[in-house]
Design a protein around this motif. Structure first.
Motif, PDB file in Angstrom:
ATOM      1  N   GLU A   1      -4.412   4.473 -39.869  1.00 47.63           N
ATOM      2  CA  GLU A   1      -4.940   4.039 -41.169  1.00 47.63           C
ATOM      3  C   GLU A   1      -4.055   4.509 -42.313  1.00 47.63           C
ATOM      4  N   LEU A   2      -4.072   3.702 -43.382  1.00 47.06           N
ATOM      5  CA  LEU A   2      -3.465   4.043 -44.662  1.00 47.06           C
ATOM      6  C   LEU A   2      -4.458   3.665 -45.762  1.00 47.06           C
ATOM      7  N   PRO A   3      -4.342   4.253 -46.934  1.00 45.62           N
ATOM      8  CA  PRO A   3      -5.269   3.881 -48.017  1.00 45.62           C
ATOM      9  C   PRO A   3      -5.169   2.417 -48.419  1.00 45.62           C
ATOM     10  N   THR A   4      -3.954   1.851 -48.397  1.00 49.77           N
ATOM     11  CA  THR A   4      -3.750   0.446 -48.761  1.00 49.77           C
ATOM     12  C   THR A   4      -2.741  -0.185 -47.826  1.00 49.77           C
ATOM     13  N   MET A   5      -2.786  -1.512 -47.759  1.00 47.44           N
ATOM     14  CA  MET A   5      -1.851  -2.294 -46.953  1.00 47.44           C
ATOM     15  C   MET A   5      -1.227  -3.379 -47.820  1.00 47.44           C
ATOM     16  N   PRO A   6       0.042  -3.724 -47.567  1.00 45.82           N
ATOM     17  CA  PRO A   6       0.682  -4.740 -48.400  1.00 45.82           C
ATOM     18  C   PRO A   6       0.264  -6.161 -48.088  1.00 45.82           C
ATOM     19  N   MET A   7      -0.185  -6.428 -46.857  1.00 47.56           N
ATOM     20  CA  MET A   7      -0.509  -7.811 -46.496  1.00 47.56           C
ATOM     21  C   MET A   7      -1.264  -7.866 -45.174  1.00 47.56           C
ATOM     22  N   LYS A   8      -1.793  -9.038 -44.897  1.00 46.72           N
ATOM     23  CA  LYS A   8      -2.360  -9.333 -43.581  1.00 46.72           C
ATOM     24  C   LYS A   8      -1.223  -9.843 -42.707  1.00 46.72           C
ATOM     25  N   LEU A   9      -1.079  -9.260 -41.512  1.00 43.74           N
ATOM     26  CA  LEU A   9       0.093  -9.578 -40.702  1.00 43.74           C
ATOM     27  C   LEU A   9      -0.226  -9.498 -39.216  1.00 43.74           C
ATOM     28  N   PHE A  10       0.313 -10.469 -38.457  1.00 38.00           N
ATOM     29  CA  PHE A  10       0.310 -10.424 -36.995  1.00 38.00           C
ATOM     30  C   PHE A  10       1.739 -10.699 -36.527  1.00 38.00           C
ATOM     31  N   VAL A  11       2.213  -9.920 -35.571  1.00 42.01           N
ATOM     32  CA  VAL A  11       3.520 -10.169 -34.964  1.00 42.01           C
ATOM     33  C   VAL A  11       3.348 -10.103 -33.446  1.00 42.01           C
ATOM     34  N   PHE A  12       3.883 -11.114 -32.748  1.00 41.42           N
ATOM     35  CA  PHE A  12       3.720 -11.196 -31.300  1.00 41.42           C
ATOM     36  C   PHE A  12       5.091 -11.194 -30.615  1.00 41.42           C
ATOM     37  N   ASP A  13       5.287 -10.206 -29.739  1.00 41.83           N
ATOM     38  CA  ASP A  13       6.502 -10.111 -28.932  1.00 41.83           C
ATOM     39  C   ASP A  13       7.780 -10.181 -29.761  1.00 41.83           C
ATOM     40  N   ARG A  14       7.698  -9.809 -31.042  1.00 44.82           N
ATOM     41  CA  ARG A  14       8.854  -9.786 -31.943  1.00 44.82           C
ATOM     42  C   ARG A  14       9.532 -11.146 -32.067  1.00 44.82           C
ATOM     43  N   ARG A  15       8.764 -12.199 -31.770  1.00 43.70           N
ATOM     44  CA  ARG A  15       9.329 -13.541 -31.861  1.00 43.70           C
ATOM     45  C   ARG A  15       8.651 -14.395 -32.914  1.00 43.70           C
ATOM     46  N   SER A  16       7.380 -14.134 -33.184  1.00 40.07           N
ATOM     47  CA  SER A  16       6.651 -14.933 -34.168  1.00 40.07           C
ATOM     48  C   SER A  16       5.752 -14.029 -34.998  1.00 40.07           C
ATOM     49  N   ALA A  17       5.633 -14.380 -36.277  1.00 36.24           N
ATOM     50  CA  ALA A  17       4.817 -13.604 -37.212  1.00 36.24           C
ATOM     51  C   ALA A  17       3.899 -14.558 -37.969  1.00 36.24           C
ATOM     52  N   PHE A  18       2.729 -14.046 -38.356  1.00 31.42           N
ATOM     53  CA  PHE A  18       1.753 -14.831 -39.101  1.00 31.42           C
ATOM     54  C   PHE A  18       1.372 -14.065 -40.364  1.00 31.42           C
ATOM     55  N   ILE A  19       1.511 -14.719 -41.521  1.00 38.31           N
ATOM     56  CA  ILE A  19       1.088 -14.134 -42.790  1.00 38.31           C
ATOM     57  C   ILE A  19       0.234 -15.163 -43.520  1.00 38.31           C
ATOM     58  N   VAL A  20      -0.661 -14.689 -44.387  1.00 36.33           N
ATOM     59  CA  VAL A  20      -1.571 -15.598 -45.075  1.00 36.33           C
ATOM     60  C   VAL A  20      -0.827 -16.406 -46.126  1.00 36.33           C
ATOM     61  N   VAL A  21      -1.274 -17.643 -46.322  1.00 35.72           N
ATOM     62  CA  VAL A  21      -0.699 -18.496 -47.355  1.00 35.72           C
ATOM     63  C   VAL A  21      -1.015 -17.941 -48.738  1.00 35.72           C
ATOM     64  N   ASP A  22      -2.290 -17.563 -48.937  1.00 34.25           N
ATOM     65  CA  ASP A  22      -2.733 -16.998 -50.203  1.00 34.25           C
ATOM     66  C   ASP A  22      -3.461 -15.688 -49.917  1.00 34.25           C
ATOM     67  N   PRO A  23      -2.874 -14.528 -50.248  1.00 32.82           N
ATOM     68  CA  PRO A  23      -3.529 -13.249 -49.938  1.00 32.82           C
ATOM     69  C   PRO A  23      -4.921 -13.108 -50.529  1.00 32.82           C
ATOM     70  N   ALA A  24      -5.210 -13.845 -51.605  1.00 38.01           N
ATOM     71  CA  ALA A  24      -6.527 -13.753 -52.230  1.00 38.01           C
ATOM     72  C   ALA A  24      -7.541 -14.696 -51.599  1.00 38.01           C
ATOM     73  N   ASP A  25      -7.105 -15.568 -50.685  1.00 38.48           N
ATOM     74  CA  ASP A  25      -8.022 -16.539 -50.083  1.00 38.48           C
ATOM     75  C   ASP A  25      -7.510 -16.915 -48.697  1.00 38.48           C
ATOM     76  N   ARG A  26      -7.969 -16.189 -47.678  1.00 43.52           N
ATOM     77  CA  ARG A  26      -7.505 -16.447 -46.308  1.00 43.52           C
ATOM     78  C   ARG A  26      -7.911 -17.812 -45.787  1.00 43.52           C
ATOM     79  N   SER A  27      -8.940 -18.424 -46.383  1.00 41.94           N
ATOM     80  CA  SER A  27      -9.417 -19.717 -45.890  1.00 41.94           C
ATOM     81  C   SER A  27      -8.360 -20.817 -46.013  1.00 41.94           C
ATOM     82  N   LYS A  28      -7.330 -20.580 -46.823  1.00 40.37           N
ATOM     83  CA  LYS A  28      -6.269 -21.573 -46.985  1.00 40.37           C
ATOM     84  C   LYS A  28      -5.333 -21.622 -45.779  1.00 40.37           C
ATOM     85  N   GLY A  29      -5.430 -20.625 -44.903  1.00 45.92           N
ATOM     86  CA  GLY A  29      -4.623 -20.653 -43.691  1.00 45.92           C
ATOM     87  C   GLY A  29      -3.481 -19.658 -43.702  1.00 45.92           C
TER      88      GLY A  29
END
Length: 304
Positions: A162-190
């Motif tokens: 844990e950290l007090p804050t995080m810079p973004m929502k992030l997923f990384v799989f097998d160091r080949r693909s990463a997923f970041i939110v289109v709009d950090p203020a509204d994840r529903s946008k994809g």
């Protein structure tokens, strides 16, 4: 009292039996489980609204790790519109991961349905073995009901910090693909799915930079040698969950939980759960003490 009753009525927690007006009406309370679900939903929406505001205020402190996405090759960045499409794609990529998954969760509260779906995916991955899973999060908000998910994740082999804050929502799989939110203020946008090697490498480096600054969770962990199911059940029992609550969290029957605990009691040669807790606690403490004098287990960081 009248104001309080109006608030309960607005929540669907209670309703008057008599006609409106007057102070002599009889009120009837509704199903507690339904009311708690409504309260948790309100809490989550309120907490996430505060989180979105915090994101806007701290964006300067956390400059984006990925620059202008339009500069990336078209075949190496794809937009996943909406959460339905995003969840389907994340599930597909997660099931194909064989080496490492990195997750960064900046949210202070989570939706129960999302947690249930994530836990089901996690169990499939942990069942394969051989996959390193690192999770970075922030402390849960008061009243959030996601502690059980973190506990199960760790019980199934994930390493959580844990950290007090995080810079973004992030997923990384097998160091080949990463997923970041289109709009950090509204994840529903994809999300953006990124496969550009340099961009993925930059995100991985950013993740490990924060991993090194973080601290392991202080929540108790059972001793090594237990199966993932045994560990998950023991962790939740130690956290105060009842058998009935664990059946809901882990999608297990009451009989399965009883058999699992009985098997542990037989293995540790004890006659009740209290004695089992003492034995497991002592063994876990011994292992933790031994680990504290060993070199720290630092994940392999990518070369830049």
């Amino acid at each position: 009292m009248r104001v309080a009753l109006d608030e309960l009525a607005a929540l669907g927690a209670a309703s008057p039996d008599g006609p409106a007006g007057g102070d002599d009406r009889t009120w009837t309370g509704h199903d507690p489980a339904q009311v708690v679900a409504v309260l948790r939903d309100r809490h989550q929406r309120s907490t996430l609204a505060q989180h979105r505001l915090q994101l806007r205020l701290t964006r300067i402190a956390h400059p984006p790790a990925v620059g202008d996405l339009s500069r990336l090759p078209r075949d190496e960045v794809h937009r996943l519109d909406g959460m339905v499409r995003t969840r389907a794609r994340l599930s597909t990529v997660l099931q194909s991961a064989h080496h490492e998954t990195l997750t960064m969760n900046p949210e202070p509260a989570f939706n129960t349905a999302e947690l249930k779906e994530s836990s089901q995916q996690m169990r499939k991955v942990s069942g394969r073995g051989g996959v390193t899973r690192l999770i970075l999060g922030i402390p849960a908000s008061a009243g959030d009901d996601s502690a059980w998910y973190s506990a199960e994740s760790r019980a199934r082999g994930a390493r959580y910090r844990e950290l007090p804050t995080m810079p973004m929502k992030l997923f990384v799989f097998d160091r080949r693909s990463a997923f970041i939110v289109v709009d950090p203020a509204d994840r529903s946008k994809g999300y953006w799915e990124i496969t550009a090697a340099q961009a993925v490498s930059d995100l991985i480096a950013m993740f490990y930079q924060h991993w090194e600054m973080s601290r392991p969770s202080r929540m108790w962990m059972p001793p090594k040698g237990l199966s993932p199911r045994e560990s998950a059940i023991v962790v939740l029992l130690a956290d105060g969950h009842t058998d009935a609550a664990i059946t809901t969290r882990l999608d297990l029957s009451m009989r399965t939980i009883a058999y699992t605990v009985a098997g542990l009691m037989e293995r540790y040669q004890v006659t009740n759960r209290f004695q089992l807790g003492l034995r497991l606690g002592a063994e876990a403490a011994q292992q933790a003490a031994a680990a504290s004098v060993s070199p720290p287990d630092t994940p392999h960081q990518p070369t830049r």
